[in-house]
Scaffold this motif. Structure first.
Motif, short mmCIF file in Angstrom:
data_model
loop_
_atom_site.label_atom_id
_atom_site.label_comp_id
_atom_site.label_asym_id
_atom_site.label_seq_id
_atom_site.Cartn_x
_atom_site.Cartn_y
_atom_site.Cartn_z
N ASP A 32 0.84 -1.20 0.00
CA ASP A 32 0.00 0.00 0.00
C ASP A 32 0.87 1.25 0.00
OD1 ASP A 32 -2.31 -1.45 -0.03
OD2 ASP A 32 -2.93 -0.96 2.02
N GLY A 44 -2.89 5.14 -2.92
CA GLY A 44 -4.03 5.80 -2.29
C GLY A 44 -3.68 7.02 -1.48
N TYR A 80 -8.91 4.02 -3.63
CA TYR A 80 -8.59 2.61 -3.85
C TYR A 80 -8.70 2.14 -5.30
CZ TYR A 80 -9.12 2.76 1.19
OH TYR A 80 -9.00 3.09 2.51
N SER A 96 -7.31 -0.70 -9.30
CA SER A 96 -7.15 -1.06 -7.89
C SER A 96 -5.90 -1.91 -7.75
CB SER A 96 -8.38 -1.85 -7.41
OG SER A 96 -8.07 -2.58 -6.24
N ASP A 139 -5.02 -3.71 -5.28
CA ASP A 139 -5.35 -4.99 -4.67
C ASP A 139 -5.83 -5.99 -5.72
OD1 ASP A 139 -4.75 -3.96 -2.16
OD2 ASP A 139 -6.82 -3.34 -1.78
N TYR A 155 -0.41 -8.97 1.08
CA TYR A 155 -0.80 -7.56 1.16
C TYR A 155 -0.11 -6.92 2.36
CZ TYR A 155 -4.60 -8.42 -2.19
OH TYR A 155 -5.33 -8.74 -3.31
N THR A 214 -0.18 -3.67 4.46
CA THR A 214 -1.07 -2.54 4.66
C THR A 214 -0.88 -1.98 6.06
OG1 THR A 214 -3.40 -1.89 4.46
CG2 THR A 214 -2.96 -4.07 5.42
N SER A 241 -10.54 -0.72 2.61
CA SER A 241 -9.31 -1.34 2.13
C SER A 241 -9.22 -2.80 2.54
CB SER A 241 -8.09 -0.58 2.68
OG SER A 241 -6.89 -1.21 2.30
N LYS A 275 -9.34 -6.23 0.09
CA LYS A 275 -8.28 -7.24 0.18
C LYS A 275 -8.86 -8.62 0.50
CE LYS A 275 -4.45 -4.17 1.44
NZ LYS A 275 -5.06 -2.96 0.85
#
Length: 437
Positions: free
Chosen positions: A35, A68, A86, A181, A183, A200, A202, A236, A240
């Protein structure tokens, strides 16, 4: 330079833990989605160091990044209305221009960090996009979705030890930029590459369920939670979770949601027994089932070849039938092509993996390793601490492929130790400690 950085941050005790997993993950592909908020965090340099460790262990890494936070800041500076950080909502021309700018900033920071660690990388455009168009009467303008992933190009880079960096700015076949996006983009890349892990990074600890973070979540449970319980997760996390559930149904084995602000979180989640984030895992064992009494003859027949070559101890069909509840079989098109047994011991946290054999035609197709992984999974469900196996001729398979270590009679429960000393086979004793990874 990467090796010098690793030496400064990884303790010898950490290295011993990591090295247990080297055979398991060597040459596997991990797709890591970072992210934008993590790129700006003070721990970002440590994240890059963790990636350098993965590369040094011969793990192939693809990096996808978000924008983002940076896009939100740019829109606020330019006083441009903005309601989606996002990449899921419509993107107008002015927002797209700032998204391209934000993407360039983040890609540059990632490339700089990798270069400082002596790693080769490139800004990659292997993902082709197409406009979302109109959905439910709404036009999404310059927001796109993945049309095609050029896996040949990506694998060429990975095989040259080059890390592809993929931004959430895709291009159509005629060069039109689109915002995506990150993700969903990372999930598409992971599915196309048949990655072992989608990770991921984040600014959340993981997925909260019933008020606490869940560290180990089967994809079936996640799907039920999303469809029936509809948790009030921040957007978010929701995205995910949804993309993780989808990508695991497409063949990726693990998805992880990790707090990238924690020092060493990436390595801890992958290599530590406990981990630090939410691991979502697929059911890899659809072809494995518990044996039934009617399977005793087939199991006896499969074992007979191994008994002749002294790979397995002789057992009668009747004795197999008496212990049938201990046996599991690997079935393809209703034909049993492999078997394994699981034996527990009173007052012990150890289980024994036994009777492992795969019909010759199917050897070399990961059937044996899948059966071993299944036993380890069942042992974990039984809350056991250790799996042991006895082998006279296949110890290398257990140590090099399945990450077992050679043990001694002190690793055996008392009843099994007595039998071992009396049977005269002098088998190698292989041991594996149970890990949630």
């Amino acid at each position: 330079m990467a090796q010098a950085t690793v030496k400064k941050t990884i303790k010898p005790t950490d290295l011993r833990g990591i090295l247990r997993y080297v055979p398991q993950f060597r040459d596997h592909v991990f797709v890591i989605c970072i992210d934008g908020v993590i790129v700006e965090d003070e721990n970002f340099n440590n994240v890059i160091t963790d990636i350098a460790v993965l590369i040094s262990l011969k793990i192939k890494v693809v990096i996808v990044h978000g924008i983002g936070r940076q896009l939100t800041e740019l829109c606020n500076e330019k006083n441009i209305p903005f309601n989606d950080r996002y990449g899921e909502d419509a993107t107008d021309a002015k927002t797209l221009e700032l998204a391209i700018q934000a993407s360039s900033i983040i890609s540059h920071k990632i490339m700089r960090g990798l270069t400082q660690n002596g790693l080769a990388c490139l800004q990659d455009n292997s993902v082709r996009g197409t406009p979302i168009g109109v959905m439910n009467g709404k036009e999404f303008l310059f927001t796109g979705k993945v049309e095609k992933v050029d896996t040949v190009r990506l694998l060429h880079s990975l095989n040259q030890d080059i890390i592809p960096i993929i931004s959430p700015i895709m291009f159509t076949s005629d060069g039109q930029p689109l915002r995506a996006s990150s993700d969903a983009l990372a999930a598409s890349v992971a599915a196309a590459l048949k990655a072992s892990k989608l990770i991921y990074l984040t600014n959340a600890e993981g997925l909260p369920v019933n008020g606490s973070i869940v560290y180990n979540l089967p994809v079936e449970s996640l799907t039920r939670i999303l469809e029936k319980e509809k948790p009030a997760w921040e957007n978010s996390l929701r995205v995910k979770a949804m993309t993780a559930a989808k990508v695991l149904q497409q063949g990726v084995l693990r998805a992880h949601i990790i707090d990238g602000r924690i020092f060493g979180a990436l390595l801890t989640e992958i290599f530590d027994k406990v981990g630090v984030g939410t691991m979502i895992h697929a059911n890899e064992y659809q072809q494995i089932r518990q044996a039934k009494k009617k399977d005793a003859q087939a199991i006896f027949n499969i074992r007979r070849n191994a008994v002749r070559s002294d790979v397995l101890r002789h057992r009668t069909r009747q004795s197999i039938e008496q212990d049938i509840e201990k046996f599991y079989v690997y079935e393809i098109d209703e034909s049993i092509i492999g078997c394994v047994s699981i034996t527990s011991f009173p007052n012990s946290k150890t289980v024994e993996l036994g009777s492992l054999y795969v019909q010759p035609f199917y050897q070399g197709h990961n059937v044996g390793s899948k059966l071993v992984e299944f036993v380890c999974m069942k042992a974990k469900e039984m809350k056991m601490n250790k799996v042991i196996a006895m082998s006279t001729q296949t110890s290398n398979f257990f140590t090099s492929v399945c990450a077992f270590k050679e043990g001694s009679t002190t690793d055996l429960p008392a009843p099994r130790k007595k039998d071992y000393l009396n049977n005269g086979r002098n088998s190698y004793i292989l041991v594996k400690n149970i890990s949630r990874k």
